[in-house]
Design a protein around this motif. Structure first.
Motif, PDB file in Angstrom:
ATOM      1  N   LYS A   1     -25.873  37.705 -17.964  1.00 15.40           N
ATOM      2  CA  LYS A   1     -26.548  38.764 -17.205  1.00 15.40           C
ATOM      3  C   LYS A   1     -27.540  38.183 -16.219  1.00 15.40           C
ATOM      4  O   LYS A   1     -27.640  38.619 -15.078  1.00 15.40           O
ATOM      5  CB  LYS A   1     -27.251  39.751 -18.157  1.00 15.40           C
ATOM      6  N   LEU A   2     -28.284  37.177 -16.672  1.00 13.84           N
ATOM      7  CA  LEU A   2     -29.233  36.554 -15.755  1.00 13.84           C
ATOM      8  C   LEU A   2     -28.501  35.938 -14.566  1.00 13.84           C
ATOM      9  O   LEU A   2     -28.954  36.024 -13.428  1.00 13.84           O
ATOM     10  CB  LEU A   2     -30.043  35.464 -16.465  1.00 13.84           C
TER      11      LEU A   2
ATOM     12  N   THR B   1     -25.711  36.919 -13.300  1.00 14.52           N
ATOM     13  CA  THR B   1     -25.302  37.994 -12.399  1.00 14.52           C
ATOM     14  C   THR B   1     -26.471  38.469 -11.561  1.00 14.52           C
ATOM     15  O   THR B   1     -26.342  38.673 -10.352  1.00 14.52           O
ATOM     16  CB  THR B   1     -24.755  39.187 -13.213  1.00 14.52           C
ATOM     17  N   ILE B   2     -27.622  38.625 -12.205  1.00 15.06           N
ATOM     18  CA  ILE B   2     -28.796  39.078 -11.454  1.00 15.06           C
ATOM     19  C   ILE B   2     -29.141  38.071 -10.366  1.00 15.06           C
ATOM     20  O   ILE B   2     -29.477  38.439  -9.241  1.00 15.06           O
ATOM     21  CB  ILE B   2     -29.988  39.304 -12.396  1.00 15.06           C
TER      22      ILE B   2
ATOM     23  N   ILE C   1     -26.772  38.610  -7.555  1.00 18.85           N
ATOM     24  CA  ILE C   1     -27.070  39.843  -6.826  1.00 18.85           C
ATOM     25  C   ILE C   1     -28.281  39.636  -5.918  1.00 18.85           C
ATOM     26  O   ILE C   1     -28.278  40.026  -4.757  1.00 18.85           O
ATOM     27  CB  ILE C   1     -27.343  41.009  -7.799  1.00 18.85           C
ATOM     28  N   ALA C   2     -29.313  39.001  -6.475  1.00 22.48           N
ATOM     29  CA  ALA C   2     -30.527  38.778  -5.684  1.00 22.48           C
ATOM     30  C   ALA C   2     -30.215  37.937  -4.455  1.00 22.48           C
ATOM     31  O   ALA C   2     -30.688  38.211  -3.353  1.00 22.48           O
ATOM     32  CB  ALA C   2     -31.601  38.109  -6.530  1.00 22.48           C
TER      33      ALA C   2
ATOM     34  N   VAL D   1     -25.894  47.022  -2.242  1.00 20.66           N
ATOM     35  CA  VAL D   1     -25.873  45.887  -3.178  1.00 20.66           C
ATOM     36  C   VAL D   1     -26.850  46.121  -4.328  1.00 20.66           C
ATOM     37  O   VAL D   1     -26.614  45.680  -5.447  1.00 20.66           O
ATOM     38  CB  VAL D   1     -26.190  44.565  -2.448  1.00 20.66           C
TER      39      VAL D   1
ATOM     40  N   TYR E   1     -27.486  46.008  -9.294  1.00 24.65           N
ATOM     41  CA  TYR E   1     -28.581  45.832 -10.256  1.00 24.65           C
ATOM     42  C   TYR E   1     -28.480  46.890 -11.361  1.00 24.65           C
ATOM     43  O   TYR E   1     -28.659  46.600 -12.540  1.00 24.65           O
ATOM     44  CB  TYR E   1     -29.943  46.012  -9.557  1.00 24.65           C
TER      45      TYR E   1
ATOM     46  N   VAL F   1     -25.857  45.929 -13.928  1.00 28.61           N
ATOM     47  CA  VAL F   1     -26.141  44.766 -14.781  1.00 28.61           C
ATOM     48  C   VAL F   1     -27.344  45.034 -15.691  1.00 28.61           C
ATOM     49  O   VAL F   1     -27.384  44.586 -16.834  1.00 28.61           O
ATOM     50  CB  VAL F   1     -26.317  43.486 -13.931  1.00 28.61           C
TER      51      VAL F   1
END
Lengths: 373, 441
Positions: A258-259, A261-262, A265-266, B245, B249, B252
């Motif tokens: 999950k981290l 993925t974050i 995304i960031a 996008v 968030y 997830v």
């Protein structure tokens, strides 16, 4: 997961903190009820203020009593991870800083060294102040040594070792600065650790003028514990892994995912924001051009143009802050999780070794009656 | 259909010298502001309320007897007085399609060349950012077109001069036979095809400087607004990407909250806020399209402005040609009368080669020429008058247009700013909420 049970085919399972339902056990990374611990656990939500994480380490209090009987028991493992809460400046007697990166160009290679400054009142140190130069290799060596000598401890992570040449410029100001910050955090965490900070390798790292000489010396003497852990093969399958560790393992797997993925995304958001910024930079001036054509409308149009300019500046700041403050924290926790997984692996190995030895004992006991008289 | 304008005083009578007269002179306002006021009150828009309330897809057969799909728009008109009296009488209504609007506008363009005729909404979707469809049948496009058509009708009805046009009135009220009526006016014959040739240059010696400057301004305005619309579309595109996008968030955080204990609720709520954030961009950009439409109207208005300047140019050109023609005829006449040959002419050469003309022949020619000169002088006089009248009334309408433009664009910019503020406030709200969720974790 049962305690007890003797006999041949079933070696005794490892003692754990007792047969407890999973949900009653504190979550491996559970925060305590105290506010301080809670705030220390999560990255600061207020990312606009740069906070140094030097004095806010992972605090993992748990409610179980200290049990040092079996080094591999979960309670003692968690206990060792617990750090004292009283980390006020007044009680600290060891301060470490990493700064002043310098490039060294030699015939064989080019590399960067950082200045490591130490100020201390501890008796273990001969002088109250030290200043030495260390490169990344040295930090890596220190970390390996710490892992070897304190395998039950969670050693703070280092920034990534390898960077793809050609993709990242190892000597760019940005990269060096990011690395320096991470190395600084690394040493500060160790310095604040009640056990690790007294480690002799750490002491040498901070004080020795010629670290390489010490390194060569150290190579010959492998700590016993580290050796045994290294030589255990993974061939032996675990009979059973206590539930808590299975839970931790599963949790970590998902957590890291999950981290990750974050993080992606960031990064994507930053990329999109920068592309948006490019267009905005063209948008504003068009209003200015238009204003030049007009009489009465000139002022309002100029005003719009100026506003858009301000938006551009603000957006730029936002993207910079995201890159500098948010992303590194994510990466740090990903690395932390990797460290924890390694610790779990070692625990598994120790358990495997233990169970193998139990089996060997059981077999020998079997043989004993035959060898009578 | 024009109102007869007062003759300008003190105009130089240069018709006799055969020179073209630039229609200069201060633009004379309509007599008194009060008169202007009464004119506004006479505007159709004050008497009836016009709306384009619906759009409907239709299929029919076109001129080539092929099946086609088109959209029809419902125009409703209702007398304003009937409403104030407390009665709400049902509106009169009829259906029109886009091509009929176009016909109306072309008619107005030809018959009122000195008026900056309000533009129609765009024929095809342009300046679209990726999410918008460029399809004419797309419901969003149809909706925006409906609003644009209503706006067009209101603009025409609010114009002191063209609102009185009978053809316009029947457009609003007479369903059947309107097309035939328009065509019967024969306006297409009056149309000056040269107006369409935008880039053809006519060497005009004495144009009214104000019109030259104005033409230049309208060209620049068109260029800058097009540029603005293009970049705005790209900006909208990018902004859409940024917002969307963030929706990732949401997903997830939701997945992550499943493995957490204390942090679970906080993550879940924060994730929800991220979803809200990502979803908000659709409404924001839809509102922004309205701003883009306002800019587009003035983009097309710039073209109408240019057409008026062009008309002046052509009139001036015709005037100068007519004057030149007159001058040369006079010269010919003079030469024939005095027998001197000042300039080379084929006739002169042939008469030299093949013998002089007889005095009778010469007399005949002189008489013809004198008639032509007389005609020419009359024509030039009326052309001058026409030109002066054109300049005067055109400039009045241009001043009216300038005021309208400044007012409308100011309003548009203000509402754009308000939109942006609202968007930022929403963003702040979302992030404040998310921050709260995070701090409570």
């Amino acid at each position: 997961m049962s305690a007890g049970g003797g006999g041949l085919g079933t070696p005794r399972a490892l003692p754990s903190s007792g047969p407890r339902a999973l949900r009653d056990m504190p979550h491996p990374l559970a925060a305590s009820s105290s506010e301080e611990a809670a705030s220390e656990l999560t990255p600061s939500p207020d990312l606009l203020l740069p906070r140094s994480f030097a004095d806010k380490d992972l605090s993992l209090p748990n409610g179980t009593p200290v049990d040092t009987s079996s080094p591999a028991s979960s309670s003692s493992l968690l206990n060792r991870l617990q750090l004292d809460d009283d980390l006020d400046g007044e009680t600290r007697d060891l301060f470490v800083t990493v700064d002043d990166p310098k490039k060294h160009i030699c015939t064989m290679e080019t590399y960067i060294t950082y200045r490591v400054t130490t100020k201390t009142t501890r008796a273990e140190f001969d002088l109250p102040e030290y200043s030495v130069r260390r490169r990344y290799q040295d930090f890596d060596w220190l970390r390996n040594k710490l892992e070897e000598s304190q395998p039950t401890h969670l050693i703070p992570p280092l920034p990534e070792k390898f960077v793809m040449k050609g993709v990242v410029d190892r000597f760019s100001e940005e990269f060096v600065e990011t690395r320096r910050k991470a190395l600084d955090k690394f040493l500060k965490r160790i310095a604040d650790h009640p056990v690790l900070s007294f480690n002799e390798h750490f002491n040498v790292f901070l004080t020795a003028k010629d670290l390489n000489a010490y390194k060569k010396q150290g190579m010959a003497l492998l700590s016993k514990m580290g050796e045994s852990v290294k030589y255990v093969t993974g061939a032996y399958k675990l009979r059973s892994r206590p539930l808590e560790f299975a839970a931790i393992g599963d949790y970590l797997d998902t957590f890291v995912l999950k981290l990750g993925t974050i993080d992606r995304i960031a990064q994507r958001i930053i990329k999109e924001e920068l592309e948006y910024l490019v267009e905005l930079r063209e948008y504003g001036p068009v209003y200015s051009t238009w204003g030049g054509l007009e009489m009465e409308l000139a002022e309002p149009l100029e005003g719009v143009s100026a506003c858009i300019g301000n938006c551009c500046t603000a957006l730029e700041e936002l993207s910079d802050d995201m890159t500098e403050d948010f992303l590194p924290v994510l990466r740090e926790y990903i690395l932390y999780s990797e460290s924890m997984k390694n610790v779990l692996k070692k625990r598994d190995q120790v358990q495997a070794e233990y169970e193998a030895k139990l089996e060997a004992v059981a077999l020998k006991k079997e043989d004993r009656p035959k060898v009578s008289i | 259909m024009e109102r007869p304008e007062a003759e300008p005083l003190g105009a130089s009578h240069s018709c006799q010298t055969g020179e073209a007269e630039p229609g200069t002179g201060p633009a004379e306002e309509e007599p008194g502001g009060a008169a202007a006021g009464t004119m506004m009150e006479d505007c159709l828009s004050k008497k009836i309320e016009i709306t384009v309330s619906e759009a409907e897809k239709r299929t029919g057969r076109n001129a080539m007897n092929m099946q086609e799909t088109y959209t029809a728009y419902l125009i409703e008109t209702r007398a304003v007085e009937s409403q104030t009296e407390g009665q709400c009488s049902p509106p009169d209504s009829l259906w029109r399609r886009y091509s009929e609007f176009e016909l109306l506008r072309n008619y107005l363009l030809v018959n009122y060349p000195h008026i900056v005729v309000p533009p129609l909404p765009e024929k095809r979707a342009e300046f679209v950012w990726h999410k918008l469809s460029a399809d004419n049948m797309d419901p969003d496009f149809v909706e925006r077109r409906r609003i644009g058509l209503e706006n067009f009708l209101i603009r025409v009805a609010s114009h002191p001069i063209i609102c009185q046009d009978k053809i316009f009135y029947s457009f609003l009220t007479q369903e059947g036979g309107w097309k035939e009526m328009v065509n019967e006016t024969g306006f297409q014959l009056k149309a000056d095809s040269r107006l369409k040739a935008l880039n053809a240059t006519f060497r005009v010696k004495n144009p009214d400087k104000r019109f030259t400057e104005l033409k230049h301004y309208s060209d620049e305005l068109q260029s800058v607004i097009s540029h603005l619309l293009r970049v705005r579309a790209r900006v909208a595109d990018r902004l859409y990407g940024v917002y969307k996008v963030h929706g990732n968030y949401g997903r997830v955080f939701s997945e992550w909250s499943a493995i957490e204990k204390e942090m679970g609720d906080g993550l879940q709520s924060a994730g929800h806020h991220m979803d809200v954030y990502a979803g908000s961009i659709d409404d924001i950009l839809e509102e922004e399209e309205h701003y883009a439409d306002q800019l587009k109207e003035y983009l097309f208005y710039a073209e109408a402005l240019r057409a008026v300047c062009r008309k002046h140019e052509l009139m001036q050109y015709d005037l100068e040609i007519a004057a030149q023609d007159l001058a040369s005829k006079k010269q010919q006449c003079e030469e024939l009368a005095t027998g001197t040959l000042r300039t080379f002419s084929l006739k002169g050469m042939t008469s030299k080669l093949f013998g002089q003309e007889t005095p009778e022949q010469r007399e005949g020619k002189i008489k013809v020429l004198e008639e032509q000169i007389h005609e020419g002088e009359e024509q030039l006089k009326s052309k001058n008058v026409e030109s002066r009248e054109f300049v005067k009334s055109a400039w009045t309408d241009i001043e009216r247009f300038k005021e309208q433009k400044n007012h409308d664009l100011k309003e548009a910019l203000i509402s754009y700013a308000v939109m942006q503020i609202s968007m930022c406030k929403k963003g702040i709200q979302v992030w404040t909420n998310a921050k709260e969720c995070f701090s409570k974790m």
